[in-house]
Design an enzyme around this catalytic site. Structure first.
Site, PDB file in Angstrom:
ATOM      1  CG  ASN A  33      -9.220  21.511 -26.681  1.00 30.54           C
ATOM      2  OD1 ASN A  33      -8.679  20.702 -27.408  1.00 30.54           O
ATOM      3  ND2 ASN A  33     -10.481  21.416 -26.331  1.00 30.54           N
ATOM      4  CG  ASP A  34      -9.753  25.707 -29.723  1.00 32.62           C
ATOM      5  OD1 ASP A  34     -10.305  24.586 -29.751  1.00 32.62           O
ATOM      6  OD2 ASP A  34     -10.320  26.742 -29.355  1.00 32.62           O
ATOM      7  CB  VAL A  35      -2.994  26.211 -29.613  1.00 31.06           C
ATOM      8  CG1 VAL A  35      -3.628  27.585 -29.584  1.00 31.06           C
ATOM      9  CG2 VAL A  35      -2.731  25.705 -28.213  1.00 31.06           C
TER      10      VAL A  35
END
Lengths: 119, 457
Positions: B383-385
């Site tokens: 998600n964050d990446v």
């Protein structure tokens, strides 16, 4: 060894440490961390020296605890790094990953005797 | 037992030190990595054998017994641990190494009156104890024995400052007096400092902390080498301290964070916590069959594996899916973010275990320009990446972190457990874009369903 020589050695080791890992690809960050982790298990040498000089049973007990901990660091560190790297290695020898027989051949026999050679 | 001439001892230690340098250099290249590790192990064996002949040692049966116990405990664990659990094992080994260094320093205190040596003892005690306790907490976080969220309580900065001040005061007292009880107190303060240092660190930042603590243990070992006058310990410890520092910085840079920010961010109100508010905007949820159609009729698919894939142990299923797609003539690559998984490079290890060919693993810089030629980007448990907020919203906690530019692909499919935000706790706007569809569920289950549907096409 006198203080000045130790300082010289330390400063040089810092630069060697920076140099040897400065260009490592992120693919190898985890094995490198694990391998470096194993290397500081060499504190085992220090623990053996202290245990070998212990006269008092309490001192010996604490020193032997240090020996156990350091051995775990050293042996466990090298074994787990070897396992990680084995996976990179195995892949190169089996270009066709669909062949399960070739896949199974690699892990078992290769890893352990290789370590045994060192003894 | 015969005692070697000191010159021979020194030469053998020097040889071991050279082996360690060659080991680190070997580990830096994929072709020589495994040999590098074996060279390191051989150097360690040489050094351990040498020490038995370096001086007249007492208690040798006890020592050999202790080495046997340590080996019997560590080797089977290291051999059997699941690859997804490797980070916590490395943390554990690192912690016990730090603990061993601290114990060695503690026992040497009564053998010296030299204030400089006592200073090295104080350093080893404190740093070794910090590393031991810090690694213990890290292990507990990764093993999910405790919450992976940052643990902060009111007054934490004050407690931390008090512990550090007490440690410095105690350290000075130990240097001046050489008192053993004070040295024990210093160790206890070090343990407290180590735990307090790591508790406020969020789950996503834990790998960087392992690397940092690894460097700490290296420094503690180097200092113990000064205490014992042993050059090998000085060189090996310093090598690890220096390379560990470089590695820590490289890892932090890959996440767009500073090491200081990770350690002290939580003190300043929690940059790792972020907002957990969820929006009510609609998302396009789809079925495994829909996803299979999108994948099966694409020409180029890029799979983005993340932490969720590692947790679900879905790497083998992902590899099978890639094979099934390739059998249909589709070009498949894996895009690996530097911090995908739980440690940098961890995802490479997991996918290597699943026999994904090396050529299919593409690093971020290599794959980013290729997303615009991809028909489908399949994001599995990441998600964050892939959050565009890292590029567009300067107020975001992850602003500045390099990301995989999956938004460039024609279609984006997320396999996600839920709408919950990732570790950084920030919403991902990409989830609401028109080209995005979502398949909810455990990464491994979803992949298996998609794989079945692809085979049925």
């Amino acid at each position: 060894m006198d203080g000045m020589s130790l300082l010289t050695v330390t400063v040089l080791a810092v630069f060697v440490g920076f140099e040897v890992v400065s260009k490592v690809s992120s693919t190898l960050h985890t094995p490198l961390m694990s391998g470096a982790n194993a290397i500081h298990g060499i504190i085992l040498v220090g623990a053996i020296i202290v245990a070998g000089q212990a006269a008092d049973p309490w001192v010996l007990a604490v020193a032997l605890l240090a020996v156990v901990l350091a051995t775990a660091n050293l042996v466990g560190g090298f074994v787990v790094t070897d396992r990680m790297l084995h996976m990179f290695h195995a892949r190169k020898e089996t270009p066709a990953p669909k062949d399960p027989a070739g896949r199974r051949e690699n892990p078992g026999p290769n890893g352990l005797p290789a370590r045994g050679e060192g003894k | 037992m015969t005692v070697l001439d000191p010159v021979w001892t020194s030469l053998l230690y020097l040889t071991a030190a050279v082996f360690f340098i060659l080991a680190l250099r070997g580990l830096s290249s994929p072709r020589t990595a495994r040999r590098g590790n074996l060279i390191g192990a051989f150097g360690a064996l040489l050094a351990v054998v040498t020490v038995f002949f370096s001086a007249r040692l007492e208690n040798i049966p006890w020592i050999v017994g202790a080495i046997a116990v340590g080996t019997a405990v560590a080797a089977p664990v290291a051999r059997r641990v699941k690859m997804t659990q490797m980070p916590q094992l490395v943390a554990l080994f690192n912690g016990v190494g730090g603990g061993a260094a601290a114990l060695v320093a503690l026992l040497e205190l009564s053998h010296t009156g030299d204030p400089w040596v006592r200073l090295a003892i104080v350093f080893t005690l404190l740093v070794g104890a910090v590393s031991f306790a810090g690694s213990g907490v890290t292990f507990a976080k990764l093993q999910e024995l405790m919450t992976t969220r940052p643990l902060v309580f009111p007054g934490l900065p004050i407690v931390m400052a008090a512990v550090l001040l007490a440690a410095v005061g105690t350290g000075v007292a130990v240097v001046l007096t050489g008192s053993l009880p004070l040295a024990v107190l210093l160790m206890v303060l070090g343990l407290a400092a180590g735990a307090l240092l790591v508790l406020p660190v969020g789950g996503a930042d834990v790998p960087i902390v392992i690397s940092l603590l690894n460097a700490f243990t290296g420094l503690a070992v180097a200092a113990s080498g000064v205490v014992l006058g042993n050059v090998l310990l000085v060189v090996a410890g310093t090598l690890v301290g220096a390379s560990g520092t470089i590695l820590t910085r490289a890892m932090a840079a890959a996440m767009g964070r500073s090491v200081a920010g990770i350690l002290f961010g939580a003190f300043k109100g929690g940059s790792t916590a972020g907002s957990t508010a969820m929006s009510e905007r609609p998302v396009r949820s789809s079925s495994a069959e829909d996803v299979a159609v999108l994948l099966g009729y694409a020409q180029r698919v890029i799979i983005v594996p993340g932490y969720g894939l590692a947790v679900a142990q879905g790497q083998h299923t992902a590899a099978e899916l890639a094979l099934a797609l390739e059998a249909r003539g589709i070009e498949v690559d894996f895009a690996i973010h530097p911090v995908a998984g739980r440690m940098p490079g961890h995802m490479n290890v997991l996918l290597a275990e699943a026999n994904v060919p090396y050529e299919s693993l593409k690093e971020m810089g290599e794959i980013n320009p290729e997303f615009r030629t991809a028909d489908v980007a399949l994001v599995v448990g990441a998600n964050d990446v892939v959050n565009p907020a890292a590029k567009t919203s300067s107020g975001s906690p992850i602003y500045g972190m390099p990301i995989l530019e999956v938004a460039e692909a024609r279609q984006v499919i997320f396999l996600k457990r839920s709408m919950r935000p990732g570790f950084a706790g920030i919403e991902n706007d990409l989830l609401y874009e028109p080209q995005t569809s979502l398949l909810f569920g455990d990464a491994k289950d979803s992949l298996a369903k998609v794989l079945g549907a692809v085979k049925a096409l």
